[in-house]
Design a protein around this motif. Structure first.
Motif, mmCIF file in Angstrom:
data_model
loop_
_atom_site.group_PDB
_atom_site.id
_atom_site.type_symbol
_atom_site.label_atom_id
_atom_site.label_comp_id
_atom_site.label_asym_id
_atom_site.label_seq_id
_atom_site.Cartn_x
_atom_site.Cartn_y
_atom_site.Cartn_z
ATOM 1 N N THR A 345 0.826 -1.205 0.000
ATOM 2 C CA THR A 345 0.000 0.000 0.000
ATOM 3 C C THR A 345 0.861 1.256 0.000
ATOM 4 O O THR A 345 0.547 2.246 -0.677
ATOM 5 C CB THR A 345 -0.940 -0.005 1.220
ATOM 6 O OG1 THR A 345 -1.655 -1.236 1.270
ATOM 7 C CG2 THR A 345 -1.927 1.141 1.156
ATOM 8 N N ILE A 346 1.981 1.228 0.747
ATOM 9 C CA ILE A 346 2.913 2.361 0.730
ATOM 10 C C ILE A 346 3.453 2.588 -0.673
ATOM 11 O O ILE A 346 3.504 3.723 -1.176
ATOM 12 C CB ILE A 346 4.061 2.124 1.727
ATOM 13 C CG1 ILE A 346 3.553 2.155 3.163
ATOM 14 C CG2 ILE A 346 5.152 3.181 1.545
ATOM 15 C CD1 ILE A 346 4.594 1.819 4.191
ATOM 16 N N LEU A 348 2.205 1.654 -3.629
ATOM 17 C CA LEU A 348 1.183 2.127 -4.561
ATOM 18 C C LEU A 348 0.865 3.597 -4.326
ATOM 19 O O LEU A 348 0.700 4.376 -5.280
ATOM 20 C CB LEU A 348 -0.084 1.279 -4.400
ATOM 21 C CG LEU A 348 0.002 -0.183 -4.842
ATOM 22 C CD1 LEU A 348 -1.297 -0.909 -4.506
ATOM 23 C CD2 LEU A 348 0.285 -0.289 -6.333
ATOM 24 N N ASN A 349 0.762 3.982 -3.056
ATOM 25 C CA ASN A 349 0.401 5.361 -2.743
ATOM 26 C C ASN A 349 1.523 6.341 -3.074
ATOM 27 O O ASN A 349 1.263 7.490 -3.439
ATOM 28 C CB ASN A 349 0.024 5.463 -1.256
ATOM 29 C CG ASN A 349 -0.566 6.800 -0.893
ATOM 30 O OD1 ASN A 349 -1.672 7.137 -1.297
ATOM 31 N ND2 ASN A 349 0.177 7.590 -0.139
ATOM 32 N N LYS A 350 2.769 5.897 -2.955
ATOM 33 C CA LYS A 350 3.901 6.810 -3.182
ATOM 34 C C LYS A 350 4.300 6.883 -4.649
ATOM 35 O O LYS A 350 4.600 7.966 -5.172
ATOM 36 C CB LYS A 350 5.104 6.377 -2.337
ATOM 37 C CG LYS A 350 6.302 7.326 -2.455
ATOM 38 C CD LYS A 350 7.405 6.942 -1.511
ATOM 39 C CE LYS A 350 8.580 7.917 -1.630
ATOM 40 N NZ LYS A 350 8.183 9.309 -1.277
ATOM 41 N N PRO A 354 -2.812 7.739 -5.762
ATOM 42 C CA PRO A 354 -3.308 7.884 -4.387
ATOM 43 C C PRO A 354 -4.284 6.753 -4.032
ATOM 44 O O PRO A 354 -5.232 6.487 -4.770
ATOM 45 C CB PRO A 354 -4.010 9.243 -4.391
ATOM 46 C CG PRO A 354 -3.473 9.958 -5.573
ATOM 47 C CD PRO A 354 -3.158 8.907 -6.599
ATOM 48 N N VAL A 355 -4.040 6.119 -2.912
ATOM 49 C CA VAL A 355 -4.911 5.038 -2.428
ATOM 50 C C VAL A 355 -5.863 5.627 -1.389
ATOM 51 O O VAL A 355 -5.412 6.274 -0.441
ATOM 52 C CB VAL A 355 -4.081 3.891 -1.814
ATOM 53 C CG1 VAL A 355 -4.995 2.803 -1.272
ATOM 54 C CG2 VAL A 355 -3.119 3.330 -2.845
ATOM 55 N N TYR A 357 -7.863 6.216 1.827
ATOM 56 C CA TYR A 357 -7.620 5.802 3.228
ATOM 57 C C TYR A 357 -6.287 5.050 3.349
ATOM 58 O O TYR A 357 -6.169 4.092 4.128
ATOM 59 C CB TYR A 357 -8.764 4.920 3.745
ATOM 60 C CG TYR A 357 -10.131 5.521 3.577
ATOM 61 C CD1 TYR A 357 -10.578 6.545 4.410
ATOM 62 C CD2 TYR A 357 -10.977 5.071 2.566
ATOM 63 C CE1 TYR A 357 -11.837 7.098 4.254
ATOM 64 C CE2 TYR A 357 -12.243 5.628 2.400
ATOM 65 C CZ TYR A 357 -12.662 6.644 3.242
ATOM 66 O OH TYR A 357 -13.903 7.187 3.082
ATOM 67 N N SER A 358 -5.308 5.506 2.597
ATOM 68 C CA SER A 358 -4.028 4.780 2.562
ATOM 69 C C SER A 358 -3.351 4.772 3.929
ATOM 70 O O SER A 358 -2.826 3.742 4.366
ATOM 71 C CB SER A 358 -3.098 5.412 1.523
ATOM 72 O OG SER A 358 -2.859 6.776 1.831
ATOM 73 N N ARG A 359 -3.355 5.900 4.612
ATOM 74 C CA ARG A 359 -2.658 5.965 5.903
ATOM 75 C C ARG A 359 -3.281 5.018 6.918
ATOM 76 O O ARG A 359 -2.571 4.325 7.657
ATOM 77 C CB ARG A 359 -2.675 7.400 6.422
ATOM 78 C CG ARG A 359 -1.870 7.598 7.699
ATOM 79 C CD ARG A 359 -1.959 9.025 8.174
ATOM 80 N NE ARG A 359 -1.331 9.196 9.473
ATOM 81 C CZ ARG A 359 -1.430 10.302 10.222
ATOM 82 N NH1 ARG A 359 -2.135 11.340 9.745
ATOM 83 N NH2 ARG A 359 -0.850 10.380 11.388
#
Length: 390
Positions: A345-346, A348-350, A354-355, A357-359
């Motif tokens: 998830t980190i 993909l989001n970085k 943007p994912v 509710y990624s955090r």
């Protein structure tokens, strides 16, 4: 002015009036007494009926309780007989497999590896189980009947949760503090780093609560503790990832995965699980490759290889197909999978998009993974003893 005739008439009617009043009062007194008597009789009947109903209900409840107790005792007795019969049959099968002819060395011990368990004990010589005499077994043949009959790992899990749960209360509180405060990542500070690392500090305390001698004498637990230390340092670096410390955090977590892989060990090998994890890791990197540039092209490749290797060792150690799994092995396996989900998830989001509710996804899976991996160290003593015997 009263006439003499009216006065005389009034005197004649006065006794009749008094008699009528007395009759009316007497009639009402009788009526009230009759109503009171009827009410008292009805109340007595109602009380008697209520007493009878209460006695009937009490009798029915006691009868139902006695029947339930007899059914429970009967079911317990039947389950104990079934378990004893199953253990006896398994022990007889084991004895027929393990016993070589007289004066002949035991050569079938490898076939009995599936009967070994994490906390085993040797069978006594000439043990009588269900009428089956078990002579002395060849060295290395170990048995635990309750494991063979199934269900024991779940009983073990309940006992371990009751014993280890209170030690994890600080971890759960620290995790709740992190999610309640939910400090913004746009303004990094030492306070936000402390709040983020606080649950990992609590896992340090959880392992240290088992004693320094336990950590020193068992390498698996000490390596998991070292991995948690590097994880906390990596979390602190990632607080300032926008200031150029992302690679530093990536390096700390790479060391963490190396330590976790070493703690999980290389036995059994389980090449099928390794092939599966290799395919998953390769697919993830192939998807991310087009979004990577610069040094991240090879840094992410190395990191994915390390976390995939760690996942392989956790899955292989569970031995689900051989029915040799324990709750600690299952905990390590689930923890490794959650760690992979968090890191994916980190990435993909970085690097990709943007994912939503990624955090929350990243931190929830990360904290759960670290807790489960820390729990897998609780019975590392049994795991190392098992590896030495293997």
């Amino acid at each position: 002015m009263d006439y003499p005739e009216s006065i005389h008439l009034r005197q004649l009617l006065r006794p009749c009036r008094d008699i009528a009043i007395l009759n009316i009062v007497g009639h009402w007194q009788w009526y009230i007494a009759d109503c009171t008597q009827k009410a008292i009789s009805k109340t007595a009947d109602s009380y008697r009926i209520a007493t009878d109903v209460e006695s009937i209900i009490t009798t029915a409840v006691s009868t139902a309780r006695d029947r339930r107790q007899s059914v429970v005792e009967k079911s317990h007795s039947e389950s104990n007989h079934q378990e004893r019969d199953l253990c006896s049959s398994r022990v007889c099968d084991l004895a027929s497999l393990a016993l070589p002819p007289h004066d002949e060395p035991c050569s079938r011990a490898p076939q009995l590896a599936r009967y070994k368990t994490s906390r085993s004990r040797r069978l006594p010589a000439a043990a009588q189980l269900g009428g089956c005499a078990v002579p002395p077994l060849c060295p290395g043949v170990l048995l635990r009947c309750r494991d063979l009959s199934g269900g024991f790992p779940w009983e073990r899990l309940v006992l371990q949760v009751k014993s280890e749960g209170p030690k994890l209360v600080p971890f759960f509180k620290a995790t709740c503090v992190y999610f309640v405060l939910w400090l913004p990542t746009s303004s990094p500070s030492w306070f936000s780093a402390l709040i983020k690392c606080l649950p990992i500090f609590c896992l340090w305390v959880f392992l240290l609560a088992h004693g320094i001698n336990f950590l020193v004498s068992h390498r698996s637990a000490s390596r998991i503790l070292a991995g948690l230390i590097f994880s906390a340092v990596g979390d602190a670096f990632l607080i300032w990832q926008e200031q150029g410390y992302f690679i530093h955090g990536l390096l700390m977590f790479a060391i963490t995965h190396i330590l976790y892989s070493s703690a999980f060990g290389m036995k059994p090998l389980d090449l099928k699980a390794g092939l599966l994890m290799g395919l998953v890791s390769s697919s993830c990197y192939a998807f991310l490759y087009s979004y990577l540039s610069g040094p991240f092209t090879y840094l992410v490749a190395v990191y994915i290889a390390l976390i995939g290797f760690m996942g392989w060792r956790a899955v292989a150690g569970m031995q689900l197909c051989n029915d040799l799994w324990t709750w600690t092995k299952l905990s390590a396996c689930i923890g490794a999978m959650l760690f992979m989900v968090s890191d994916l998830t980190i990435a993909l989001n970085k690097f990709c998009f943007p994912v939503p509710y990624s955090r929350f996804i990243i931190m929830a899976t990360y904290y759960a993974a670290q807790m489960l991996i820390a729990l897998s160290a609780v019975e590392s003593r049994d795991e190392e003893d098992f590896r030495k015997r293997s």
